[in-house]
Design a protein around this motif. Structure first.
Motif, PDB file in Angstrom:
ATOM      1  N   UNK A   1      79.798  -1.028 -71.558  1.00  0.00           N
ATOM      2  CA  UNK A   1      79.255   0.328 -71.372  1.00  0.00           C
ATOM      3  C   UNK A   1      80.429   1.245 -71.064  1.00  0.00           C
ATOM      4  N   UNK A   2      80.688   2.184 -71.964  1.00  0.00           N
ATOM      5  CA  UNK A   2      81.735   3.183 -71.729  1.00  0.00           C
ATOM      6  C   UNK A   2      81.056   4.388 -71.090  1.00  0.00           C
ATOM      7  N   UNK A   3      81.221   4.497 -69.805  1.00  0.00           N
ATOM      8  CA  UNK A   3      80.379   5.395 -69.021  1.00  0.00           C
ATOM      9  C   UNK A   3      80.734   6.866 -69.224  1.00  0.00           C
ATOM     10  N   UNK A   4      79.719   7.677 -69.121  1.00  0.00           N
ATOM     11  CA  UNK A   4      79.867   9.128 -69.060  1.00  0.00           C
ATOM     12  C   UNK A   4      79.261   9.607 -67.743  1.00  0.00           C
ATOM     13  N   UNK A   5      79.647  10.780 -67.305  1.00  0.00           N
ATOM     14  CA  UNK A   5      79.227  11.283 -65.995  1.00  0.00           C
ATOM     15  C   UNK A   5      77.708  11.391 -65.892  1.00  0.00           C
ATOM     16  N   UNK A   6      77.062  11.680 -67.001  1.00  0.00           N
ATOM     17  CA  UNK A   6      75.610  11.907 -66.972  1.00  0.00           C
ATOM     18  C   UNK A   6      74.803  10.654 -67.307  1.00  0.00           C
ATOM     19  N   UNK A   7      75.479   9.530 -67.576  1.00  0.00           N
ATOM     20  CA  UNK A   7      74.768   8.306 -67.966  1.00  0.00           C
ATOM     21  C   UNK A   7      73.956   7.747 -66.806  1.00  0.00           C
ATOM     22  N   UNK A   8      72.716   7.399 -67.107  1.00  0.00           N
ATOM     23  CA  UNK A   8      71.837   6.733 -66.135  1.00  0.00           C
ATOM     24  C   UNK A   8      71.021   5.693 -66.887  1.00  0.00           C
ATOM     25  N   UNK A   9      70.939   4.500 -66.338  1.00  0.00           N
ATOM     26  CA  UNK A   9      70.089   3.465 -66.930  1.00  0.00           C
ATOM     27  C   UNK A   9      69.172   2.931 -65.847  1.00  0.00           C
ATOM     28  N   UNK A  10      67.881   2.774 -66.197  1.00  0.00           N
ATOM     29  CA  UNK A  10      66.864   2.335 -65.247  1.00  0.00           C
ATOM     30  C   UNK A  10      66.309   0.993 -65.706  1.00  0.00           C
ATOM     31  N   UNK A  11      66.250   0.027 -64.780  1.00  0.00           N
ATOM     32  CA  UNK A  11      65.717  -1.299 -65.054  1.00  0.00           C
ATOM     33  C   UNK A  11      64.410  -1.493 -64.298  1.00  0.00           C
ATOM     34  N   UNK A  12      63.456  -2.121 -64.950  1.00  0.00           N
ATOM     35  CA  UNK A  12      62.219  -2.499 -64.285  1.00  0.00           C
ATOM     36  C   UNK A  12      62.236  -4.002 -64.046  1.00  0.00           C
ATOM     37  N   UNK A  13      61.999  -4.397 -62.788  1.00  0.00           N
ATOM     38  CA  UNK A  13      62.021  -5.800 -62.406  1.00  0.00           C
ATOM     39  C   UNK A  13      60.595  -6.326 -62.257  1.00  0.00           C
ATOM     40  N   UNK A  14      60.399  -7.634 -62.383  1.00  0.00           N
ATOM     41  CA  UNK A  14      59.054  -8.202 -62.145  1.00  0.00           C
ATOM     42  C   UNK A  14      58.589  -7.911 -60.712  1.00  0.00           C
ATOM     43  N   UNK A  15      57.302  -7.854 -60.524  1.00  0.00           N
ATOM     44  CA  UNK A  15      56.752  -7.590 -59.186  1.00  0.00           C
ATOM     45  C   UNK A  15      57.198  -8.657 -58.191  1.00  0.00           C
ATOM     46  N   UNK A  16      57.393  -8.200 -56.957  1.00  0.00           N
ATOM     47  CA  UNK A  16      57.763  -9.078 -55.840  1.00  0.00           C
ATOM     48  C   UNK A  16      59.110  -9.786 -56.049  1.00  0.00           C
ATOM     49  N   UNK A  17      59.997  -9.139 -56.798  1.00  0.00           N
ATOM     50  CA  UNK A  17      61.342  -9.686 -57.011  1.00  0.00           C
ATOM     51  C   UNK A  17      62.271  -9.165 -55.926  1.00  0.00           C
ATOM     52  N   UNK A  18      62.964 -10.070 -55.294  1.00  0.00           N
ATOM     53  CA  UNK A  18      63.904  -9.684 -54.247  1.00  0.00           C
ATOM     54  C   UNK A  18      65.336  -9.772 -54.784  1.00  0.00           C
ATOM     55  N   UNK A  19      66.029  -8.644 -54.742  1.00  0.00           N
ATOM     56  CA  UNK A  19      67.417  -8.581 -55.214  1.00  0.00           C
ATOM     57  C   UNK A  19      68.340  -8.836 -54.030  1.00  0.00           C
ATOM     58  N   UNK A  20      69.064  -9.943 -54.083  1.00  0.00           N
ATOM     59  CA  UNK A  20      69.966 -10.313 -52.989  1.00  0.00           C
ATOM     60  C   UNK A  20      71.397  -9.849 -53.261  1.00  0.00           C
ATOM     61  N   UNK A  21      71.849  -9.977 -54.506  1.00  0.00           N
ATOM     62  CA  UNK A  21      73.233  -9.624 -54.849  1.00  0.00           C
ATOM     63  C   UNK A  21      73.275  -8.946 -56.213  1.00  0.00           C
ATOM     64  N   UNK A  22      74.262  -8.084 -56.381  1.00  0.00           N
ATOM     65  CA  UNK A  22      74.540  -7.474 -57.687  1.00  0.00           C
ATOM     66  C   UNK A  22      76.028  -7.684 -57.979  1.00  0.00           C
TER      67      UNK A  22
END
Length: 641
Positions: free
Chosen positions: A68-89
């Motif tokens: 991904x060659x980022x631009x200042x206005x770039x935004x990406x949204x992810x939808x996760x399964x219900x009841x998913x706990x994110x511990x690390x990125x």
């Protein structure tokens, strides 16, 4: 003639006879040192064996490639399964053209779209500067996890992100769907979420470590036609690194394979050097074997830095100078005699184009050349005097001598000044990134960088209190290694890489050095080893910049040569047979000296095996690691053990 003239004439004849004997001995030495088909097979075995061992845990091609060659206005949204706990990125970052500090923002919410990002939903802002081609943690939930349905990412412009992965509390990859991506172009944000299968990772196999962040990065920038980030050394080494990247891609295997190949070729070159110095296949093989067992050689060849190239080219420059030194241009074909001299100059040019320390080797080459010319002039004087006393015309002989001397000096100017300068200048071609490819632009770029490098080494890294720094005299004892790599602790693996020598080589080498210095006999073998060793080490006694043990690497072949020098003398002086074998399988005699050499080589091999995990970063059990490495604190100081 009176008695005084007769005595003088006899003295001249005796001296000329000595020159004749030396020439005959030189012809014999050259015949012995000449490489045969058997020697080439041995060299091939050294190359292949060393190459295969060096490939163990060397590097992987399995790293994220799309980005991904980022631009200042770039935004990406992810939808996760219900009841998913994110511990690390975790994120795997590439190299961008703009450089500088970038910020990656992470948002989490139960309801989100690209137009609804709120400051209060931001769970992390990660500053990214030097995390290049490596996995690094963007977010760590600690003891808690984030239980949200939507995650969004935005970033500063001009950055290349190869991959982002989200992990649950069990450190498993979370599947998601992209619900919004407002980025456009062939390198949109979705390309940072398409190769999550490359996680989990082995940081050594997938990441840059130590100075690869400078040299491998610059090699890639040369390919891309960008201005280089690292300019503290001449460009040739990075150009060679870039060849592997062009073939295998921008991954650890790609940026390290050139060094492995050159390191393996150096192993074969050490055999050829040993054969020319010691005039023996047996001692040449032991010389190359100890070189292969040396940790500096092994570690520096497996990392994408430039030290292996300078040592390889310097070794070949010295090898061909030794071949030239054994010739006699007064008695032989001029072109044939000067060929190894010219080759030595070409490799000298390649050495200085890789690293300035190539000039140190140049000092040794110059010393041998001056001795050679002095020998030729001395022989000419005595031969001319004999001809004069015999009443012969010496004009023809003098004319031939002057011709050969001029040819030699002219060849020296061409192959040690002009051609090295051309090689050095052309190595700066990748620096011309603005479209101006003129000779003036190339020369100006090269000249400007010389000033930059001089300031860097003379001013900016002087008295830098680096934890791995060590003075030159400590290198002889392997006193302090350079701590290059440590596995991520979160993966519960004890894995380290230390650039350091083999203790059996370094410690016994110190004994051999003392023996070598006080040994009374002085011949060509001692001259070659002493010249090579002093030219590689002596300049460092005067250097004020911060130094490390890998700066001893170019001197290692001659340090090892002193060990062979001592072992050879031990075998000569201890020839008593302790055991004989005479059967259908083996016929051999073991002498006291041979037994000593065998035990010593076995200890050197054992040391290499014992420290193989510290040379390669192979994970080992913590208890085993403690048994292997902790005892070093008694004898040496090593960071990161």
């Amino acid at each position: 003639m009176d008695n005084q003239e007769i005595k003088h004439y006899q003295k001249l004849n005796k001296k000329l006879e000595q020159f004749d004997n030396k020439y005959k001995k030189s012809l014999s030495s050259r015949k012995i040192s000449r490489l045969s088909s058997k020697d080439y097979i041995i060299m091939l075995v050294f190359f292949a064996a060393y190459f295969l061992v060096s490939m163990i845990n060397m590097g992987s091609t399995d790293v994220p490639q799309t980005y991904w060659e980022t631009a200042q206005s770039d935004i990406i949204v992810l939808q996760l399964p219900n009841n998913t706990q994110v511990k690390e990125i975790w994120c795997y970052n590439g190299i961008d053209k703009s450089g500088g500090v970038k910020k990656l923002n992470v948002y989490a919410s139960d309801s989100m779209s690209a137009s609804e990002l709120k400051t209060e939903d931001r769970i992390k802002q990660k500053t990214i500067e030097d995390n290049l081609y490596c996995w690094f943690m963007v977010y760590d939930g600690g003891e808690t996890s984030v239980n949200k349905n939507y995650f969004a990412f935005s970033c500063s412009g001009g950055m290349r992100i190869n991959e982002i992965v989200l992990l649950d509390s069990g450190r498993k990859i979370i599947n998601y769907s992209i619900v919004n991506d407002n980025s456009i172009g062939e390198h949109s944000a979705r390309y940072a979420f398409d190769e999550k299968n490359y996680y989990p990772f082995n940081s050594l196999m997938t990441d840059m470590y130590f100075d690869e962040i400078y040299h491998a990065r610059t090699a890639f920038e040369h390919i891309m036609g960008w201005q280089p980030y690292e300019r503290t050394h001449p460009p040739l080494g990075k150009i060679i690194i870039s060849l592997g990247i062009r073939i295998f891609g921008m991954n650890p295997f790609g940026w390290r394979i050139s060094g492995v190949i050159f390191s393996a070729m150096l192993s074969a070159a050490l055999y050829a050097l040993g054969k020319n110095i010691f005039l023996s296949r047996k001692w040449a093989a032991l010389f190359a074997l100890l070189g292969c067992l040396d940790g500096l050689h092994f570690v520096q060849g497996r990392i994408a830095t430039i030290d292996t190239y300078i040592v390889f080219f310097s070794t070949l420059a010295m090898l061909f100078m030794i071949k030239f030194f054994r010739t006699n241009i007064l008695r032989e074909n001029t072109l044939k005699s000067l060929l190894p001299f010219a080759l030595s100059g070409i490799f000298f040019g390649l050495a200085i184009s890789s690293k300035w320390t190539g000039f140190y080797t140049g000092a040794g080459l110059l010393a041998l050349f001056i001795i050679y010319i002095a020998k030729m002039i001395n022989e000419y004087r005595y031969k001319a005097a004999i001809l004069y006393h015999d009443g012969q015309d010496i004009k023809g002989y003098s004319k031939a001598f002057n011709y050969k001397l001029i040819c030699t000096l002219f060849t020296g100017i061409i192959f040690f000044v002009i051609i090295p300068f051309i090689i050095y200048l052309l190595s700066y071609l990748p620096y011309l990134t603005d479209g101006n490819k003129s000779l003036k632009a190339l020369f100006d770029t090269m000249a400007e960088n010389q000033s930059y490098m001089l300031n860097y080494h003379a001013k900016w890294v002087v008295n830098d209190e680096h934890q791995c720094a060590s003075p030159w005299y400590s290198w002889l004892f392997n006193y302090r290694s350079v701590f290059m790599y440590k596995a991520d602790d979160s993966f519960n693996a004890y894995a380290r890489i230390h650039s350091m020598g083999n203790y059996m080589v370094m410690w016994f080498g110190a004994v051999a050095l003392i023996y070598f210095i006080f040994s009374k006999k002085f011949g060509q073998t001692k001259l070659f080893l002493l010249t090579g060793f002093l030219s590689a080490l002596l300049p460092w006694t005067l250097v004020e910049r911060t130094t490390f043990i890998y700066h001893f690497y170019p001197a290692m072949p001659y340090y090892i040569g002193m060990i062979i020098y001592l072992l050879r003398d031990i075998c000569k002086k201890n020839g008593d047979v302790v055991r004989s074998f005479d059967n259908i399988f083996i016929k051999a005699k073991i002498t006291k000296g041979g037994l000593f050499c065998g035990v010593y080589i076995a200890l050197a091999v054992l040391n290499f095996i014992l420290f193989f995990p510290a040379y390669t970063g192979i994970p080992v059990d913590y208890t085993l690691a403690s048994l292997m490495f902790r005892w070093l604190g008694v004898f040496s100081k090593h960071v990161g053990l």
